[in-house]
Design a protein around this motif. Structure first.
Motif, PDB file in Angstrom:
ATOM      1  N   ASP A  39       0.809  -1.216   0.000  1.00  0.00           N
ATOM      2  CA  ASP A  39       0.000   0.000   0.000  1.00  0.00           C
ATOM      3  C   ASP A  39       0.842   1.266   0.000  1.00  0.00           C
ATOM      4  OD1 ASP A  39      -2.407  -1.460   0.030  1.00  0.00           O
ATOM      5  OD2 ASP A  39      -2.299  -1.667   2.205  1.00  0.00           O
ATOM      6  N   VAL A  40       1.806   1.341   0.919  1.00  0.00           N
ATOM      7  CA  VAL A  40       2.637   2.541   1.036  1.00  0.00           C
ATOM      8  C   VAL A  40       4.076   2.116   1.300  1.00  0.00           C
ATOM      9  CG1 VAL A  40       3.038   4.702   2.297  1.00  0.00           C
ATOM     10  CG2 VAL A  40       0.696   3.857   2.010  1.00  0.00           C
ATOM     11  N   ILE A  41       4.995   2.762   0.609  1.00  0.00           N
ATOM     12  CA  ILE A  41       6.422   2.584   0.880  1.00  0.00           C
ATOM     13  C   ILE A  41       6.936   3.955   1.308  1.00  0.00           C
ATOM     14  CG2 ILE A  41       8.678   1.919  -0.029  1.00  0.00           C
ATOM     15  CD1 ILE A  41       7.135   0.210  -2.130  1.00  0.00           C
ATOM     16  N   ALA A  42       7.563   3.985   2.475  1.00  0.00           N
ATOM     17  CA  ALA A  42       8.038   5.247   3.040  1.00  0.00           C
ATOM     18  C   ALA A  42       9.469   5.067   3.531  1.00  0.00           C
ATOM     19  CB  ALA A  42       7.129   5.676   4.189  1.00  0.00           C
ATOM     20  N   GLU A  43      10.097   6.180   3.876  1.00  0.00           N
ATOM     21  CA  GLU A  43      11.447   6.154   4.422  1.00  0.00           C
ATOM     22  C   GLU A  43      11.537   7.100   5.608  1.00  0.00           C
ATOM     23  OE1 GLU A  43      14.119   7.475   1.356  1.00  0.00           O
ATOM     24  OE2 GLU A  43      14.316   5.477   0.512  1.00  0.00           O
ATOM     25  N   ASP A  44      12.402   6.731   6.532  1.00  0.00           N
ATOM     26  CA  ASP A  44      12.862   7.674   7.532  1.00  0.00           C
ATOM     27  C   ASP A  44      14.380   7.642   7.477  1.00  0.00           C
ATOM     28  OD1 ASP A  44      13.680   5.427   8.993  1.00  0.00           O
ATOM     29  OD2 ASP A  44      12.248   5.726  10.620  1.00  0.00           O
ATOM     30  N   LYS A  45      15.036   8.134   8.502  1.00  0.00           N
ATOM     31  CA  LYS A  45      16.491   8.221   8.481  1.00  0.00           C
ATOM     32  C   LYS A  45      17.164   6.861   8.312  1.00  0.00           C
ATOM     33  CE  LYS A  45      18.946   8.862  12.188  1.00  0.00           C
ATOM     34  NZ  LYS A  45      19.629   9.305  13.382  1.00  0.00           N
ATOM     35  N   ASP A  46      16.618   5.826   8.944  1.00  0.00           N
ATOM     36  CA  ASP A  46      17.281   4.525   8.984  1.00  0.00           C
ATOM     37  C   ASP A  46      16.604   3.416   8.186  1.00  0.00           C
ATOM     38  OD1 ASP A  46      19.254   5.474  10.851  1.00  0.00           O
ATOM     39  OD2 ASP A  46      17.714   5.341  12.411  1.00  0.00           O
ATOM     40  N   PHE A  47      15.316   3.548   7.917  1.00  0.00           N
ATOM     41  CA  PHE A  47      14.546   2.438   7.372  1.00  0.00           C
ATOM     42  C   PHE A  47      13.837   2.779   6.065  1.00  0.00           C
ATOM     43  CE2 PHE A  47      14.642   1.733  11.954  1.00  0.00           C
ATOM     44  CZ  PHE A  47      15.017   0.405  12.033  1.00  0.00           C
ATOM     45  N   ILE A  48      13.663   1.746   5.241  1.00  0.00           N
ATOM     46  CA  ILE A  48      12.676   1.792   4.172  1.00  0.00           C
ATOM     47  C   ILE A  48      11.515   0.960   4.713  1.00  0.00           C
ATOM     48  CG2 ILE A  48      13.750  -0.140   2.910  1.00  0.00           C
ATOM     49  CD1 ILE A  48      12.623   1.371   0.331  1.00  0.00           C
ATOM     50  N   ILE A  49      10.339   1.546   4.705  1.00  0.00           N
ATOM     51  CA  ILE A  49       9.209   0.985   5.436  1.00  0.00           C
ATOM     52  C   ILE A  49       8.103   0.591   4.472  1.00  0.00           C
ATOM     53  CG2 ILE A  49       7.536   1.432   7.265  1.00  0.00           C
ATOM     54  CD1 ILE A  49       9.788   3.828   7.850  1.00  0.00           C
ATOM     55  N   PHE A  50       7.696  -0.662   4.568  1.00  0.00           N
ATOM     56  CA  PHE A  50       6.608  -1.193   3.760  1.00  0.00           C
ATOM     57  C   PHE A  50       5.378  -1.249   4.671  1.00  0.00           C
ATOM     58  CE2 PHE A  50      10.616  -2.711   2.090  1.00  0.00           C
ATOM     59  CZ  PHE A  50      10.498  -2.379   0.750  1.00  0.00           C
ATOM     60  N   VAL A  51       4.360  -0.474   4.307  1.00  0.00           N
ATOM     61  CA  VAL A  51       3.197  -0.301   5.180  1.00  0.00           C
ATOM     62  C   VAL A  51       1.970  -0.955   4.558  1.00  0.00           C
ATOM     63  CG1 VAL A  51       1.741   1.354   6.405  1.00  0.00           C
ATOM     64  CG2 VAL A  51       4.146   1.929   5.932  1.00  0.00           C
ATOM     65  N   GLU A  52       1.371  -1.856   5.314  1.00  0.00           N
ATOM     66  CA  GLU A  52       0.090  -2.445   4.938  1.00  0.00           C
ATOM     67  C   GLU A  52      -0.996  -1.672   5.676  1.00  0.00           C
ATOM     68  OE1 GLU A  52      -2.830  -4.997   3.292  1.00  0.00           O
ATOM     69  OE2 GLU A  52      -0.790  -4.462   2.693  1.00  0.00           O
ATOM     70  N   VAL A  53      -1.961  -1.151   4.927  1.00  0.00           N
ATOM     71  CA  VAL A  53      -3.043  -0.350   5.499  1.00  0.00           C
ATOM     72  C   VAL A  53      -4.317  -1.188   5.523  1.00  0.00           C
ATOM     73  CG1 VAL A  53      -4.427   1.748   5.253  1.00  0.00           C
ATOM     74  CG2 VAL A  53      -1.999   1.769   4.593  1.00  0.00           C
ATOM     75  N   LYS A  54      -4.954  -1.233   6.674  1.00  0.00           N
ATOM     76  CA  LYS A  54      -6.238  -1.915   6.827  1.00  0.00           C
ATOM     77  C   LYS A  54      -7.238  -0.920   7.399  1.00  0.00           C
ATOM     78  CE  LYS A  54      -5.353  -5.940   5.273  1.00  0.00           C
ATOM     79  NZ  LYS A  54      -5.970  -6.302   4.008  1.00  0.00           N
ATOM     80  N   THR A  55      -8.336  -0.742   6.703  1.00  0.00           N
ATOM     81  CA  THR A  55      -9.368   0.210   7.104  1.00  0.00           C
ATOM     82  C   THR A  55     -10.657  -0.543   7.388  1.00  0.00           C
ATOM     83  OG1 THR A  55      -8.340   1.831   5.632  1.00  0.00           O
ATOM     84  CG2 THR A  55     -10.559   2.327   6.415  1.00  0.00           C
ATOM     85  N   ARG A  56     -11.250  -0.273   8.531  1.00  0.00           N
ATOM     86  CA  ARG A  56     -12.475  -0.958   8.923  1.00  0.00           C
ATOM     87  C   ARG A  56     -13.364  -0.027   9.735  1.00  0.00           C
ATOM     88  NH1 ARG A  56     -10.434  -3.946   5.849  1.00  0.00           N
ATOM     89  NH2 ARG A  56     -10.064  -6.168   5.983  1.00  0.00           N
ATOM     90  N   ALA A  57     -14.633  -0.359   9.750  1.00  0.00           N
ATOM     91  CA  ALA A  57     -15.578   0.329  10.624  1.00  0.00           C
ATOM     92  C   ALA A  57     -15.378  -0.178  12.043  1.00  0.00           C
ATOM     93  CB  ALA A  57     -17.012   0.078  10.171  1.00  0.00           C
ATOM     94  N   TYR A  58     -15.579   0.694  12.997  1.00  0.00           N
ATOM     95  CA  TYR A  58     -15.458   0.329  14.406  1.00  0.00           C
ATOM     96  C   TYR A  58     -16.480  -0.750  14.746  1.00  0.00           C
ATOM     97  CZ  TYR A  58     -15.224   0.779  19.448  1.00  0.00           C
ATOM     98  OH  TYR A  58     -15.070   0.509  20.784  1.00  0.00           O
ATOM     99  N   GLY A  59     -16.093  -1.678  15.608  1.00  0.00           N
ATOM    100  CA  GLY A  59     -17.019  -2.691  16.066  1.00  0.00           C
ATOM    101  C   GLY A  59     -16.956  -4.001  15.294  1.00  0.00           C
ATOM    102  N   GLN A  60     -15.985  -4.149  14.414  1.00  0.00           N
ATOM    103  CA  GLN A  60     -15.815  -5.408  13.701  1.00  0.00           C
ATOM    104  C   GLN A  60     -15.337  -6.483  14.676  1.00  0.00           C
ATOM    105  OE1 GLN A  60     -16.333  -5.863  10.253  1.00  0.00           O
ATOM    106  NE2 GLN A  60     -17.270  -3.857  10.387  1.00  0.00           N
ATOM    107  N   ILE A  61     -15.544  -7.725  14.324  1.00  0.00           N
ATOM    108  CA  ILE A  61     -15.144  -8.830  15.191  1.00  0.00           C
ATOM    109  C   ILE A  61     -13.626  -8.877  15.357  1.00  0.00           C
ATOM    110  CG2 ILE A  61     -15.069 -11.350  15.393  1.00  0.00           C
ATOM    111  CD1 ILE A  61     -17.834 -11.379  14.051  1.00  0.00           C
ATOM    112  N   LEU A  62     -12.898  -8.726  14.260  1.00  0.00           N
ATOM    113  CA  LEU A  62     -11.438  -8.752  14.307  1.00  0.00           C
ATOM    114  C   LEU A  62     -10.892  -7.335  14.215  1.00  0.00           C
ATOM    115  CD1 LEU A  62     -10.631 -11.667  11.810  1.00  0.00           C
ATOM    116  CD2 LEU A  62     -10.669 -11.776  14.304  1.00  0.00           C
TER     117      LEU A  62
END
Length: 127
Positions: A39-62
């Motif tokens: 979903d998103v690839i980002a960087e900071d000073k030390d890391f290349i960061i692979f970000v998985e984004v999960k979006t849900r409505a509040y109150g889901q079972i998981l």
């Protein structure tokens, strides 16, 4: 575009704003190859960061992060390996999960989990 895709896109935009606010540089979004998508690839000073984004409505079972199971993690790891083969960096890879939760009034919140999962070393280098 279906409702789930619209909500997912909105969640990714929310996470990108969150990352920028926390001084991350956005390198790429929705990177895809034959193994999968990141979903998103980002960087900071030390890391290349692979970000998985999960979006849900509040109150889901998981919790949203629980949808990033072992098999999803393996697809992300393989996709990241291909990305790193084509985009050489000296930065250490890191795998994060960002949850975007909508409450009953439509207000969003972000829960961010650094180093949520990792590549186990099985006797060979993958990065």
């Amino acid at each position: 575009m279906n409702k789930n895709k619209t909500i997912g896109n909105d969640g990714e935009k929310t996470v990108i704003k969150y990352l920028k606010k926390h001084k991350f540089k956005i390198v790429d979004t929705n990177y895809s190859c034959k193994c999968g998508e990141i979903d998103v690839i980002a960087e900071d000073k030390d890391f290349i960061i692979f970000v998985e984004v999960k979006t849900r409505a509040y109150g889901q079972i998981l919790e949203p992060r629980e949808y990033v199971d072992y098999y999803k993690q393996q697809r992300i790891l393989k996709t990241a390996c291909l990305y790193l083969k084509n985009n050489v960096t000296v930065k250490q890879p890191r795998f994060d999960i960002a949850e975007v939760l909508y409450d009953s009034k439509g207000k969003k919140s972000v829960n961010y989990f650094e180093n949520a999962f990792f590549q186990e070393n099985k006797g060979y280098a993958t990065f």
